[in-house]
Design a protein around this motif. Structure first.
Motif, PDB file in Angstrom:
ATOM      1  N   UNK A 111     -33.308 -22.573 -12.137  1.00 33.28           N
ATOM      2  CA  UNK A 111     -34.046 -22.569 -13.315  1.00 33.28           C
ATOM      3  C   UNK A 111     -34.680 -20.783 -13.285  1.00 33.28           C
ATOM      4  N   UNK A 112     -35.472 -20.208 -13.642  1.00 41.14           N
ATOM      5  CA  UNK A 112     -36.819 -19.369 -13.170  1.00 41.14           C
ATOM      6  C   UNK A 112     -37.396 -19.715 -14.147  1.00 41.14           C
ATOM      7  N   UNK A 113     -37.208 -19.855 -15.394  1.00 41.20           N
ATOM      8  CA  UNK A 113     -37.878 -19.697 -16.673  1.00 41.20           C
ATOM      9  C   UNK A 113     -39.166 -19.839 -16.412  1.00 41.20           C
ATOM     10  N   UNK A 114     -40.061 -20.128 -15.119  1.00 40.52           N
ATOM     11  CA  UNK A 114     -41.590 -19.784 -14.802  1.00 40.52           C
ATOM     12  C   UNK A 114     -42.312 -18.711 -14.504  1.00 40.52           C
ATOM     13  N   UNK A 115     -41.695 -18.359 -13.638  1.00 37.07           N
ATOM     14  CA  UNK A 115     -41.759 -16.625 -13.047  1.00 37.07           C
ATOM     15  C   UNK A 115     -41.310 -16.077 -13.829  1.00 37.07           C
ATOM     16  N   UNK A 116     -40.462 -16.269 -14.501  1.00 34.70           N
ATOM     17  CA  UNK A 116     -39.379 -15.099 -15.108  1.00 34.70           C
ATOM     18  C   UNK A 116     -40.679 -15.226 -16.377  1.00 34.70           C
ATOM     19  N   UNK A 117     -40.943 -16.191 -17.200  1.00 30.54           N
ATOM     20  CA  UNK A 117     -43.146 -16.222 -18.196  1.00 30.54           C
ATOM     21  C   UNK A 117     -43.564 -15.624 -17.690  1.00 30.54           C
ATOM     22  N   UNK A 165     -41.738 -27.830  -8.149  1.00 33.96           N
ATOM     23  CA  UNK A 165     -40.606 -26.716  -7.543  1.00 33.96           C
ATOM     24  C   UNK A 165     -41.656 -25.367  -8.861  1.00 33.96           C
ATOM     25  N   UNK A 166     -42.752 -24.594  -8.566  1.00 29.97           N
ATOM     26  CA  UNK A 166     -43.200 -23.976  -9.022  1.00 29.97           C
ATOM     27  C   UNK A 166     -43.882 -23.996 -10.069  1.00 29.97           C
ATOM     28  N   UNK A 167     -44.762 -25.419 -10.199  1.00 31.68           N
ATOM     29  CA  UNK A 167     -46.106 -25.623 -11.305  1.00 31.68           C
ATOM     30  C   UNK A 167     -46.921 -26.468 -10.368  1.00 31.68           C
ATOM     31  N   UNK A 168     -48.175 -26.182 -10.807  1.00 30.39           N
ATOM     32  CA  UNK A 168     -48.662 -27.203 -10.025  1.00 30.39           C
ATOM     33  C   UNK A 168     -49.204 -28.372 -12.260  1.00 30.39           C
ATOM     34  N   UNK A 169     -48.869 -29.807 -11.549  1.00 35.94           N
ATOM     35  CA  UNK A 169     -49.081 -30.879 -12.984  1.00 35.94           C
ATOM     36  C   UNK A 169     -50.311 -30.051 -14.635  1.00 35.94           C
ATOM     37  N   UNK A 170     -49.933 -30.256 -15.312  1.00 34.74           N
ATOM     38  CA  UNK A 170     -52.005 -29.894 -16.369  1.00 34.74           C
ATOM     39  C   UNK A 170     -52.506 -31.001 -15.775  1.00 34.74           C
ATOM     40  N   UNK A 171     -51.853 -32.735 -15.419  1.00 29.95           N
ATOM     41  CA  UNK A 171     -52.899 -33.640 -15.151  1.00 29.95           C
ATOM     42  C   UNK A 171     -53.087 -33.869 -13.889  1.00 29.95           C
TER      43      UNK A 171
END
Lengths: 376, 284
Positions: free
Chosen positions: A348-354, B105-111
């Motif tokens: 899934x690349x949902x965040x990168x795509x968003x 992968x590709x996020x830093x948590x909101x908390x």
């Protein structure tokens, strides 16, 4: 409300794994690893070579588990290899010591020891042999005993004193057609223990080439000789056979007598000759030969030859051809790396795509504004 | 727990080597330390850099959380958790605040993270200068000389062509006024969370064989221009359809029945926690 994949991933994965097992088994046939080992020599050799792990049993197991898919089998063995400590570095192997099973030269007709064709598909017609559909153990045994009688003298030769032959290239060295080089007996750099940095060392290059994906190594070498490179090589010598491996005593620096013999590996070695215009004194030029070296586990002649071509290309960096650029060649021929990154596109690349979508929307608004300004 | 393998999969020598590279990375914030990345039982490009960091760091007392693009239950997050738990037996959690190691992968948590936590980010392409310079040998020199005009020019050209910077995720940042760094493809929304973060942030690129780090309280500035300031993704006036949160990174979804666009928290465990609190409050 539409279906949103928030929960339930775990169960879906379990089911997908089960389904994979079903695909392997649903024809209700058990493929024994012994059968793979006995009858899939080509695949075993390719998989061992690309995974840098010489073990026919494990290769057969990996092939079984991967349902015969080489990229997957190599992946399994490489991952297994990561869990093994590296305890020894073998003693230097001289390929003159190879117990030769096959050995040819395309450069010289009459080589010391002669051309030995051995087992090769080169001389077969590629016609499907429909008789193999009905092959039985009985017919196999009959054929084998007839073959043994017919070749009793050869059998003796193969099992008797080892067939060790001089290297073809030594002949050219004696003639002065190949410049003599000092042996480099330093312990090779190991790219699996220390990552590759550029410019690379020759041992790093050779290691990456020999682990390279067979198809990738072959394609790049093909490009070189077809037109995107400047090479016209000849097979100086191609040999297939087994090499004895020794390790020194782990604690004591000793004489050769303290070495431990740990087994044989089967390997293919290619020494390629490349004509090369060497600059001599006062700007005069002289045609000389250079060598490209290829060596890989098992019998994989195309790969060994292709490796020999690429080895020579990388010895002569030339940015007009990607095949002569070490970063281009060495960073893109590894099976696990290339297939891994290509297949990660399925994630899934949902965040990168968003995020990209947000950028596109922002620029759309701005382009329209700018166009309005222009029309005014 | 699978005892056929060593604790945390690797032999101890491999773990030591990864830890050494990690220590060097922490000592030189933003600098990409090469390491001999091992082949892992998951695909190269599927988080092997992050996984190697996690396995080299994890001890029996650790509590692990793994998220993939914001979700704890995404297929790859599940697969990574399964592998780590099979080879270590450590506790797994969805709750950000309970975890000691968070692989993402590709996020830093909101908390917000705290000083007892380590965030491990998976990196596909660690080289922020690769876009305009394909050669590794050259980009190493550019970093050594702090020669970053190419990075600025890239952004400048985007502004000239499109009227704004068009980086999606992975907008380059300056670390501690020294190294330009790829923050991994976190959305621009998350870039600011890196600045002066209390937790140690480690970044691992398995296929590209690099480890780099943002130690706690490091200055991180997203590259931009005075007249064209850096902007995160905007979700102005939008909120999560489930928990009502605002000011978080939202996924854009389409209602199949009505065809309407609606939004939902990308960080699924954050969303669940808010929903649970609301429910509790309602019951009481």
């Amino acid at each position: 409300m539409g279906y949103v994949a928030v929960k339930g991933g775990t169960q879906a994965i379990e089911e997908a794994i089960k389904r994979l097992k079903y695909e392997r088994l649903h024809k209700e046939q058990v493929l024994e690893t012994g059968q793979i080992e006995a009858g899939m020599r080509g695949l075993i050799d390719q998989v061992m070579s690309e995974s840098s792990l010489y073990n026919e049993k494990l290769a057969a197991l990996a092939i079984k588990q991967a349902e015969g898919n080489p990229e997957e089998a190599v992946f399994l063995l490489r991952a297994y290899r990561s869990t093994l400590p590296r305890k020894h570095c073998s003693q230097i192997i001289e390929s003159e010591d190879m117990k030769v099973e096959r050995r040819i030269s395309a450069s010289f007709k009459d080589i010391p020891g002669g051309q030995i064709l051995g087992a090769a598909t080169d001389y077969t017609h590629r016609l499907l042999d429909f008789n193999l559909m009905n092959e039985t153990e009985k017919t196999v045994k009959e054929w084998l005993s007839a073959y043994a009688i017919e070749n009793s003298s050869i059998e003796e030769l193969m099992n008797g004193p080892e067939l060790v032959l001089p290297k073809v290239l030594d002949y050219l060295r004696k003639e002065g057609l190949i410049p003599p080089l000092e042996n480099n007996d330093a312990e090779p750099d190991d790219v699996t223990r220390e990552s590759l940095e550029f410019p690379s060392s020759r041992s790093q290059r050779l290691q990456i080439l020999t682990r390279g994906e067979t198809g990738a190594v072959t394609s790049l070498a093909y490009a070189v000789i077809r037109g995107y490179g400047a090479l016209h090589p000849t097979v100086g010598e191609l040999r297939v056979g087994s090499l004895p491996i020794y390790v020194g005593h782990p604690n004591e620096e000793g004489s050769d007598e303290d070495e431990y013999y740990i087994g044989n590996i089967k390997a293919t070695e290619a020494e390629m000759l490349m004509p090369f215009m060497a600059e001599k004194e006062k700007g005069s030029k002289e045609l000389e030969f250079e060598i490209g070296y290829g060596l890989c586990f098992g019998q994989n002649e195309t790969k060994a030859i292709a490796m020999g071509i690429l080895d020579n290309c990388l010895e002569h960096p030339d940015n007009s051809f990607p095949s002569h650029n070490e970063e281009f060649v060495l960073l893109h021929i590894d099976s696990v790396e290339s297939t891994g990154f290509i297949s990660h596109l399925k994630m899934p690349h949902y965040v990168t795509f968003q995020s990209k979508l947000d950028s596109v929307r922002k620029t759309k608004g701005k382009t329209e504004e700018r166009e309005e300004v222009r029309s005014i | 727990m699978n005892t056929a393998y060593n604790f945390a999969f690797f032999d101890e020598g491999s773990k030591r080597e990864i830890r050494r590279a990690t220590l060097k990375a922490i000592a030189i914030p933003g600098y990409q330390v090469p390491f001999a990345s091992r082949e892992m039982p998951i695909g190269r490009g599927w988080g092997t850099g992050g996984l190697q960091l996690t396995l080299s760091l994890i001890g029996k007392e650790d509590v692990l959380k793994v998220i993939d693009q914001g979700s704890d239950e995404s297929v790859n997050a599940v697969s990574i958790k399964k592998l780590v738990s099979d080879t270590t037996g450590v506790q797994i959690t969805d709750h950000t605040s309970r975890a000691t190691i968070i692989q993402s992968r590709h996020r830093i948590p909101e908390v917000p993270l705290n000083k007892d936590q380590i965030l491990v980010l998976q990196v596909p392409l660690p080289e922020p200068l690769r876009y305009f310079e394909p050669s590794e040998h050259e980009t190493k020199k550019l970093h050594a000389e702090k020669e970053y005009s190419g990075a600025w020019l890239m952004l400048f050209e985007q502004i000239m062509k499109y009227g704004s910077m068009t980086t999606g995720a992975d907008h380059p940042v300056m670390v501690h006024d020294r190294y330009v760094m790829a923050p991994s493809p976190i959305p621009r929304f998350d870039n600011s969370k890196m600045n002066e973060n209390e937790a140690l942030i480690l970044l691992g690129a398995g296929r590209e064989k690099k480890i780099y780090a943002v130690p706690p309280f490091t200055k991180i500035v997203s590259l931009d221009f005075e007249d064209y300031p850096f902007e995160g993704e905007s979700f102005d006036g939008k909120c999560c359809r489930l928990c009502g949160s605002e000011g978080v990174f939202l996924d854009e979804l389409i209602d199949e029945a009505t065809g309407e666009t609606y939004y939902q928290c990308n960080d699924t465990s954050y969303c669940c926690e808010i929903l649970n609190e609301v429910e509790k409050a309602g019951v009481n």
